[in-house]
Design a protein around this motif. Structure first.
Motif, PDB file in Angstrom:
ATOM      1  N   ILE A  14       0.819  -1.194   0.000  1.00  0.00           N
ATOM      2  CA  ILE A  14       0.000   0.000   0.000  1.00  0.00           C
ATOM      3  C   ILE A  14       0.855   1.245   0.000  1.00  0.00           C
ATOM      4  O   ILE A  14       2.025   1.204   0.327  1.00  0.00           O
ATOM      5  N   MET A  18       3.095   0.435  -1.560  1.00  0.00           N
ATOM      6  CA  MET A  18       2.444  -0.356  -2.591  1.00  0.00           C
ATOM      7  C   MET A  18       3.058   0.004  -3.926  1.00  0.00           C
ATOM      8  O   MET A  18       2.561   0.802  -4.677  1.00  0.00           O
ATOM      9  N   SER A  20       4.413  -2.345  -6.370  1.00  0.00           N
ATOM     10  CA  SER A  20       4.411  -3.367  -7.410  1.00  0.00           C
ATOM     11  C   SER A  20       5.691  -3.249  -8.221  1.00  0.00           C
ATOM     12  O   SER A  20       6.524  -2.388  -7.983  1.00  0.00           O
ATOM     13  N   ASP A  80      -2.576  -6.939 -12.086  1.00  0.00           N
ATOM     14  CA  ASP A  80      -2.328  -6.138 -10.885  1.00  0.00           C
ATOM     15  C   ASP A  80      -3.396  -5.061 -10.754  1.00  0.00           C
ATOM     16  O   ASP A  80      -3.363  -4.044 -11.437  1.00  0.00           O
ATOM     17  N   ALA A  82      -3.756  -2.992  -8.556  1.00  0.00           N
ATOM     18  CA  ALA A  82      -3.165  -1.755  -8.048  1.00  0.00           C
ATOM     19  C   ALA A  82      -2.111  -1.196  -8.998  1.00  0.00           C
ATOM     20  O   ALA A  82      -1.484  -0.188  -8.698  1.00  0.00           O
ATOM     21  N   GLU A  84      -0.070   0.583 -12.111  1.00  0.00           N
ATOM     22  CA  GLU A  84      -0.210   1.908 -12.692  1.00  0.00           C
ATOM     23  C   GLU A  84      -0.140   1.929 -14.212  1.00  0.00           C
ATOM     24  O   GLU A  84      -0.616   2.857 -14.851  1.00  0.00           O
ATOM     25  N   GLY A 189      -4.953  -0.096 -12.172  1.00  0.00           N
ATOM     26  CA  GLY A 189      -5.131   0.941 -11.165  1.00  0.00           C
ATOM     27  C   GLY A 189      -5.786   2.200 -11.697  1.00  0.00           C
ATOM     28  O   GLY A 189      -6.095   2.342 -12.887  1.00  0.00           O
ATOM     29  N   ASN A 249      -4.310   6.369  -6.564  1.00  0.00           N
ATOM     30  CA  ASN A 249      -4.141   5.407  -7.657  1.00  0.00           C
ATOM     31  C   ASN A 249      -4.735   4.043  -7.350  1.00  0.00           C
ATOM     32  O   ASN A 249      -4.769   3.178  -8.221  1.00  0.00           O
ATOM     33  N   TYR A 250      -5.227   3.852  -6.115  1.00  0.00           N
ATOM     34  CA  TYR A 250      -5.598   2.527  -5.657  1.00  0.00           C
ATOM     35  C   TYR A 250      -7.061   2.468  -5.265  1.00  0.00           C
ATOM     36  O   TYR A 250      -7.724   3.490  -5.071  1.00  0.00           O
ATOM     37  N   TYR A 251      -7.572   1.257  -5.144  1.00  0.00           N
ATOM     38  CA  TYR A 251      -8.968   1.037  -4.774  1.00  0.00           C
ATOM     39  C   TYR A 251      -9.026   0.782  -3.276  1.00  0.00           C
ATOM     40  O   TYR A 251      -8.627  -0.279  -2.786  1.00  0.00           O
ATOM     41  N   VAL A 275      -7.174  -2.142   1.415  1.00  0.00           N
ATOM     42  CA  VAL A 275      -6.652  -1.999   0.066  1.00  0.00           C
ATOM     43  C   VAL A 275      -6.874  -3.306  -0.689  1.00  0.00           C
ATOM     44  O   VAL A 275      -6.480  -4.377  -0.216  1.00  0.00           O
ATOM     45  N   HIS A 277      -5.920  -5.947  -3.476  1.00  0.00           N
ATOM     46  CA  HIS A 277      -4.641  -6.269  -4.101  1.00  0.00           C
ATOM     47  C   HIS A 277      -4.688  -7.646  -4.733  1.00  0.00           C
ATOM     48  O   HIS A 277      -5.261  -8.569  -4.160  1.00  0.00           O
TER      49      HIS A 277
END
Length: 413
Positions: A14, A18, A20, A80, A82, A84, A189, A249-251, A275, A277
């Motif tokens: 995160i 977070m 990745s 992914d 999450a 980008e 993301g 950028n994340y849920y 988060v 993932h």
């Protein structure tokens, strides 16, 4: 899973950790966002289009196969939620990690287009360099123990039933040694350069079949993303964030509580953010919730009659020897409740997993956030891919909600 899972847990969680694997391409992402926001989106699949993408379990990832270029060249990537951006290794790659499929050859694609030097995109990448009028970049050092570099480009991707022209990172140098199999990442993301944004999707969904069963999973893009709809369907709103927020950028979901059986192990005050993932197979709970979870599971599966292992195998913290009387049937369900009265149940089979060559040990695939030894993560938990199995998750980007329901993921069309 060993060393690779350990690395994923450290790297792929995160904000601010977070990252990745695509975090090594952060300079590229910033440049693309600043200089060409929306430029390529006109070439993408129209909003509301539909696509179904088969995905498969390739330990410890869920992976999609697709093609790049004209004529098409096969590739595969970790899915992914999450992530980008989209990236893959390309030919002339030096010291690159091993992948199952041949490396993408840009010169063999008539639709491949590298980003030229001197464009707004190239000028906005801080670590840019130019060679042969190709806009190259070098990613910052990764916590995988290596570096990546490449160049910005566009080409035609055929992913599932969709064909779309995408901007992507073409990696030509890497000394990452902890990735083996897939050729890159497909990011879903909330960034302008994820697959979701470039296809102008207002919704997508996925349903992950249980690991190691050989059954197929599905990623649904656009109008094909829909739930069956029943009394078991729950909906929770995403947390609203500002564009400058690390978490934008994340849920992110707002947690009301976490329960282990009838015991409340976390509240909104102690663990207020979850988060979503799909790269990390494990979930992580705020430390206070994890300690209560560990206690509840230990007591439920037998207490003194079936004590946990004094020295569990890494990276696990809570493990039981089956020969000592362990019974998964007595372990509690883990229930996450969210704003909007939504509830997600994670049964013991999804968090007490068999490990070891003899499968004689069961370990918790849920760890404490304190294991990361990082600051700035207070009140945050992570839901990993193993705990999302056989649940259909629908991300509605127009309504800003996550809906979900139990499903036999392998039976979805």
């Amino acid at each position: 899973m060993g060393r690779l899972v350990t690395t994923l847990l450290v790297l792929c969680l995160i904000p601010p950790t977070m990252c990745s694997l695509a975090a090594a391409h952060d300079d590229l992402r910033r440049g693309l966002e600043q200089a060409t926001r929306g430029r390529l989106l006109a070439d993408a699949t129209p909003a509301g289009g539909a696509a179904v993408v088969p995905i498969r379990w390739s330990p410890p990832y869920y992976v999609a196969n697709f093609t790049i270029g004209t004529p098409p060249q096969p590739a595969s990537a970790i899915v992914d939620v999450a992530g980008e951006l989209v990236w893959t290794q390309c030919s002339a790659c030096r010291r690159c990690f091993k992948q199952d499929l041949p490396v993408f050859v840009p010169n063999a694609s008539s639709t491949f287009k590298p980003e030229p030097c001197g464009t707004a995109v190239c000028e906005s990448i801080p670590t840019r360099s130019c060679s042969g009028d190709v806009c190259s970049y070098k990613g910052p050092p990764t916590q995988l123990g290596g570096n990546t570099s490449g160049f910005a480009a566009t080409d035609t991707f055929a992913i599932g039933t969709a064909t779309v022209r995408l901007a992507f990172g073409c990696v030509v140098a890497s000394d990452i040694d902890t990735m083996d199999g897939p050729s890159g990442f497909i990011g879903l993301g909330r960034t302008p350069w994820s697959l979701v944004a470039q296809m102008k999707l207002t919704r997508f969904s996925y349903c992950l079949s249980p690991r190691n069963t050989g059954k197929s999973s599905r990623l649904f893009l656009g109008s094909s993303a829909k739930l069956a709809g029943s009394e078991s369907t729950s909906t929770a709103p995403f947390i609203k964030t500002s564009p400058d927020d690390d978490g934008s950028n994340y849920y992110l979901l707002s947690l009301d509580a976490i329960r282990a059986g009838n015991t409340t192990i976390a509240t909104a005050q102690s663990g207020g953010i979850l988060v979503m993932h799909t790269v990390s197979p494990f979930s992580l709970l705020v430390d206070s919730a994890y300690k209560a979870f560990k206690k509840a599971v230990t007591e439920a599966v037998g207490g003194a009659a079936a004590p946990p292992m004094a020295t569990p195998p890494q990276p696990f913290d809570l493990c039981f020897k089956k020969a000592a009387g362990f019974s998964r049937a007595t372990a509690p369900d883990l229930v996450f409740t969210f704003q909007g009265a939504a509830a997600l149940t994670v049964p013991p089979a999804k968090y007490l997993i068999d490990v070891g060559e003899e499968k004689d040990t069961a370990c918790s695939a849920i760890l404490s956030m304190a294991w990361l030894n990082r600051t700035g993560l207070e009140g945050v938990s992570v839901l990993g891919s193993l705990q999302q199995e056989d649940v259909h998750f629908l991300y509605d980007l127009k309504k800003e909600t996550l809906s979900f329901e139990p499903a036999d993921c392998s039976s979805l069309p």
